[in-house]
Design a protein around this motif. Sequence first.
Motif: not given
Lengths: 328, 361
Positions: A162-163, A165-166, A169-170, A264, A267-268, A271-272, A282-283
């Motif tokens: 699973l990514p 961010f998923t 989410g859970f 890296t 990064l995600v 943000r979440i 970075f982005v």
Amino acid sequence: MLRFFFQRLLWFAITLWVVVTVSFFLMRQVRGGPFDGERALNEAIERNIKARYHLDWPQWKQYLQYVGPLNLDDHGAQFLGGDGTDVFTGILVGDFGPSFKYRDFTVNDIIGQSLPISISLGVISLMWALLLGLSAGIASALWRGSTTDVALRLVATTGIALPNFTVAGFLVIFFVFTIPLLPVAGYGSWRHLVLPGFALGAPFAAYIARLTRTGMLEVLSQDYIRTAHAKGLPPRLVLLRHALKGGLLPVVSYLGPATAGILTGSLVIERIFAIPGTGSHFVNSALNRDYTLAMGVTILYTVLVYALNTLVDFAYTLLDPRIKLEES
Amino acid sequence: MAGKNPKSWDLGGKNFEELASEAAKFKGESLWQDAWRRLKANRTAWWSLLFLGVFMTIAMIAPLMPIPSPVFLDLQLEPQPPIWPWTNFGTGGFEPQYWELSALDNFMVDTRVAIFGDWQTGPWLGTDGKGRDILSRIIWGSRTSILVSLAAAFCSLAIGVSYGAVAGYLGGRIDNLMMRVVDILYSIPFIFLVIFLITIVNEYRAELEDNYGIDRETVFYVVIGAVYWLTMARVVRGQVLSLRNQEFIEAARVLGASTARIVFVHLVPNVLSIVIVYLTLTIPAVMLFEAFLSFLGLGIEPPKVSWGILAVDGSEMVNPVKLYWWLVLFPAGAMGTTLLALNLLGDGLRDALDPKMRGRD
């Protein structure tokens, strides 16, 4: 040993030079500059801004100015960074210059504020990953084929599959909305970092579990383990003193990439969970064409990854006496 | 050696020819035949293989299936929950709306229309916030995700294994140089590189397509593939380092085998089990990387759909007011089961290919 480190230092310098040069020129090839906006600037203003940041110079001159503590201005005027009081001295002395987008800050300010946050997040997730991954991997290898093994592998595979961010989410659904245990986002206390750390570390825990299992199985079928058992050593001693060293080799070599991945991945996650770390720059800096900030973050990550990889190689030789540092 | 007469050996009253013809009666079994036999005996791995086969077939013939269009918008107020097949098996109203498809896909869509007319399945897995059918989006998304991961995995396999094996076997200065190159590439935070390349490609996409016929997605595959060989090279090199001084390699060298032969015939099969374990990690990693890029808005572009886009869409709908569980669960489930099957298959292959297990069970 000393030779090894000097060699590494030399290669480090070369790597860094390649990274700086390539990204410096690559970035300036892309259309659009840091000061392009919705509306076109007045010509005179644009000329002034470009002159302030020396963007009107030929690129080789900009490059020299960026790298070294040189003053290349025809009139001896100094390149002021940040709030306009500090003199920009070049990255060779550790000055990354003014940010083009966040006008009042130098890149050093921005990194100095955000890096400690990112590092604590990274350390927490690496700890999650090692703790869960190693224990699960060793347990599955010891009880190969048992229900425990199958269950652990299923959980580990879900972690890989699973990514992050998923997963995040859970986690948020369960631990924030259903059982209000932890804060949903933000940064302030350690409680803010538990969920992000776990979401970030989970895939790496799963990788580590798999690698540990594979490595341990490989080692446990070796003759010297049988010998150790035959000598009548207690199983715990065989595991801890003989098997673990060899079995952990794949994990050790994975730690370098894992840390890079956590860096890296943050990064995600940052943000979440709205964590003010380095990842977000970075982005954004690449998209904003904030040349100096993008360069600063790239250089920073390069240094981190390189240092960690060297450490990993060093640890490798400590664990496996068959591999010599001099040879590599 | 030279002075020894073979006739003085005890051959049990037979000569060499007789012995040789006797030996020829035994049918040899190559490593791969043996592995295939043992893979079939491993039920978990076999079912995973079948599952993946079925899944890939579905992905390939997606345009033929009577599912709704993955991009047909029906702007309602909120996502519709799943309706079970026995309640609403299917309705009319199919609109053949897609992005630009290849000729083969267009042919399949035409065939589908000829067979099923405008009949389509109901919203068995619900719809998203724009009224698009989740089942259809998952199936169409699998095409993209499978393509990306296969392309990248093939790249990483081909480059990484040969590079790592050659470096590990040659050793010394050459190994040092080759691995330092890998180090340099490793140390370039490749996410930055990818972001950069994609931004550049976005700027110049019209020129690229007109002058070279390269579209954005091809660049996407190549970039991801070219990044993922690094780990493979390192792992293979590490394994080869510990193998190169073993007796069977020395024996091959003494027999006069060339370097290429030693590397590709003797060393590579011995590291294959760990390569496969890494490959089953690479494919998920690539799928996840695609999701990661989609999260940043740099991945596959809508209206095209991939599992990454679905996962992002789902996780954006997580809120404390109303739980749209089908938007999170089904895409995650599709991705999860596929990658689970891949991993179980990888484990099975590992056991089947392990030379130490040869001839057992």
